[in-house]
Scaffold this motif. Structure first.
Motif, mmCIF file in Angstrom:
data_model
loop_
_atom_site.group_PDB
_atom_site.id
_atom_site.type_symbol
_atom_site.label_atom_id
_atom_site.label_comp_id
_atom_site.label_asym_id
_atom_site.label_seq_id
_atom_site.Cartn_x
_atom_site.Cartn_y
_atom_site.Cartn_z
ATOM 1 N N THR A 280 0.841 -1.207 0.000
ATOM 2 C CA THR A 280 0.000 0.000 0.000
ATOM 3 C C THR A 280 0.866 1.243 0.000
ATOM 4 N N ASP A 281 0.198 2.406 -0.120
ATOM 5 C CA ASP A 281 0.889 3.659 0.158
ATOM 6 C C ASP A 281 0.710 3.953 1.645
ATOM 7 N N PHE A 282 1.105 5.143 2.083
ATOM 8 C CA PHE A 282 1.066 5.450 3.506
ATOM 9 C C PHE A 282 -0.321 5.851 3.989
ATOM 10 N N SER A 283 -1.277 5.946 3.068
ATOM 11 C CA SER A 283 -2.672 6.200 3.434
ATOM 12 C C SER A 283 -3.492 4.915 3.419
ATOM 13 N N GLY A 284 -2.832 3.782 3.124
ATOM 14 C CA GLY A 284 -3.526 2.508 3.089
ATOM 15 C C GLY A 284 -4.132 2.161 1.748
ATOM 16 N N ASN A 285 -3.902 2.994 0.736
ATOM 17 C CA ASN A 285 -4.425 2.704 -0.599
ATOM 18 C C ASN A 285 -3.619 1.570 -1.239
ATOM 19 N N PRO A 286 -4.286 0.571 -1.832
ATOM 20 C CA PRO A 286 -3.570 -0.581 -2.381
ATOM 21 C C PRO A 286 -2.727 -0.220 -3.594
ATOM 22 N N MET A 287 -1.575 -0.847 -3.697
ATOM 23 C CA MET A 287 -0.706 -0.709 -4.863
ATOM 24 C C MET A 287 -0.953 -1.916 -5.770
ATOM 25 N N GLY A 288 -2.154 -1.999 -6.333
ATOM 26 C CA GLY A 288 -2.495 -3.102 -7.207
ATOM 27 C C GLY A 288 -1.568 -3.157 -8.407
ATOM 28 N N GLY A 289 -1.133 -4.357 -8.774
ATOM 29 C CA GLY A 289 -0.233 -4.520 -9.913
ATOM 30 C C GLY A 289 1.235 -4.369 -9.561
ATOM 31 N N ALA A 290 1.559 -4.026 -8.297
ATOM 32 C CA ALA A 290 2.961 -3.926 -7.896
ATOM 33 C C ALA A 290 3.585 -5.322 -7.857
ATOM 34 N N SER A 291 4.866 -5.392 -8.161
ATOM 35 C CA SER A 291 5.601 -6.652 -8.104
ATOM 36 C C SER A 291 6.537 -6.645 -6.903
ATOM 37 N N VAL A 292 6.678 -7.797 -6.252
ATOM 38 C CA VAL A 292 7.587 -7.972 -5.127
ATOM 39 C C VAL A 292 8.642 -8.983 -5.551
ATOM 40 N N PHE A 293 9.925 -8.607 -5.378
ATOM 41 C CA PHE A 293 11.027 -9.444 -5.840
ATOM 42 C C PHE A 293 11.957 -9.796 -4.681
ATOM 43 N N TRP A 294 12.384 -11.061 -4.621
ATOM 44 C CA TRP A 294 13.482 -11.480 -3.754
ATOM 45 C C TRP A 294 14.693 -11.630 -4.652
ATOM 46 N N GLN A 295 15.815 -10.945 -4.302
ATOM 47 C CA GLN A 295 16.945 -10.847 -5.216
ATOM 48 C C GLN A 295 18.251 -11.230 -4.540
ATOM 49 N N ASN A 296 19.225 -11.631 -5.387
ATOM 50 C CA ASN A 296 20.560 -11.946 -4.882
ATOM 51 C C ASN A 296 21.463 -10.720 -4.998
ATOM 52 N N GLU A 297 22.758 -10.903 -4.724
ATOM 53 C CA GLU A 297 23.673 -9.758 -4.697
ATOM 54 C C GLU A 297 23.874 -9.119 -6.064
ATOM 55 N N SER A 298 23.532 -9.820 -7.127
ATOM 56 C CA SER A 298 23.604 -9.249 -8.477
ATOM 57 C C SER A 298 22.277 -8.620 -8.881
ATOM 58 N N PHE A 299 21.343 -8.561 -7.945
ATOM 59 C CA PHE A 299 19.992 -8.054 -8.182
ATOM 60 C C PHE A 299 19.249 -8.898 -9.230
ATOM 61 N N ASP A 300 19.624 -10.156 -9.323
ATOM 62 C CA ASP A 300 18.860 -11.114 -10.127
ATOM 63 C C ASP A 300 17.696 -11.616 -9.287
#
Length: 246
Positions: free
Chosen positions: A35-55
């Motif tokens: 969300t943003d800081f007002s609680g509005n959803p960030m629909g369509g946002a992607s969440v990534f877990w990455q290694n030291e090469s940002f892969d």
């Protein structure tokens, strides 16, 4: 013909072994809401877990309500990031036209995925980038947080100036800092603006923030840092997992 069949059989066996090893690799379930800081959803946002090469090690996409769920390899991950490229400046997927509607991204550092858990994420127009946590040996017990605040509004101003001094952060009197350790807010004792070396031609602005000590209760401590530019309202948040004896 026999040789070809033998080679194919060997490849099948190797593939099966790799598949089994991957299937046996421990994974944990991480879910939450972006969300943003007002609680509005960030629909369509992607969440990534990455290694030291940002892969990307793995990723998840938020639904229209901002919820996501991912099965993440257990262990330590260099960073976690979250962004919606449709809102990100200079993205070829950018869908917003007003600078006021643009957003930056969220970062978590040294992220330890050891069990099924919830990771709620908030981001807006400031990045709390490059968070590092440490203690000064022999000094008064306290934690030091190194962070580079990157304000979207101030980035636009810097581009207009075309300066080699990459000033993307507000001055100390305009930077509001809040810090939580394992969910408990702690006192911010001092904030010092420092120069960060980018290249022989460029330097940037970062901060060294001192916060009160809280004894660790688990093998690692979770720091959550919230930054607000009190002049333009840009906000950002970041997380860092700190292992004292690593």
């Amino acid at each position: 013909m026999t040789l070809i069949i033998s080679v194919i059989a060997t490849l099948v066996i190797l593939f099966a072994a790799c598949h089994d090893a991957s299937a046996q690799q421990p994974v944990v379930r991480i879910s939450g809401r972006v969300t943003d800081f007002s609680g509005n959803p960030m629909g369509g946002a992607s969440v990534f877990w990455q290694n030291e090469s940002f892969d990307d090690v793995c990723s998840a996409v938020c639904d229209s309500t901002g919820h996501y769920e991912a099965r993440v390899p257990a262990g330590r991950h260099y960073c976690v990031s979250a962004v919606n490229m449709r809102h990100y400046p200079k993205s070829d997927q950018l869908s917003v036209t007003s600078p006021d509607d643009m957003r930056l991204e969220f970062w978590a550092w040294n992220y330890i995925a050891e069990r099924d858990t919830t990771l709620d994420i908030r981001y807006h127009r400031m990045e709390a980038y490059g968070i590092n946590i440490f203690q000064i040996q022999g000094a008064t017990p306290a934690y030091q947080i190194y962070v580079r605040p990157m304000s979207l509004t101030r980035t636009a101003e810097w581009i207009a100036r075309q300066s080699n001094d990459v000033s993307l952060a507000p001055p100390p009197e305009l930077l509001d800092v809040k810090v939580w350790i394992d969910g408990v807010e702690v006192d911010v004792l001092m904030k010092q603006q420092v120069k960060e070396y980018f290249s022989a031609e460029q330097t940037g602005t970062a901060y060294l923030i001192t916060v009160s000590y809280r004894p660790p209760r688990t093998p690692y401590t979770t720091f959550r840092i919230q930054l607000t530019d009190m002049e333009n309202g840009d906000q950002g948040e970041g997380i860092c997992h700190y292992e004292r004896f690593r």
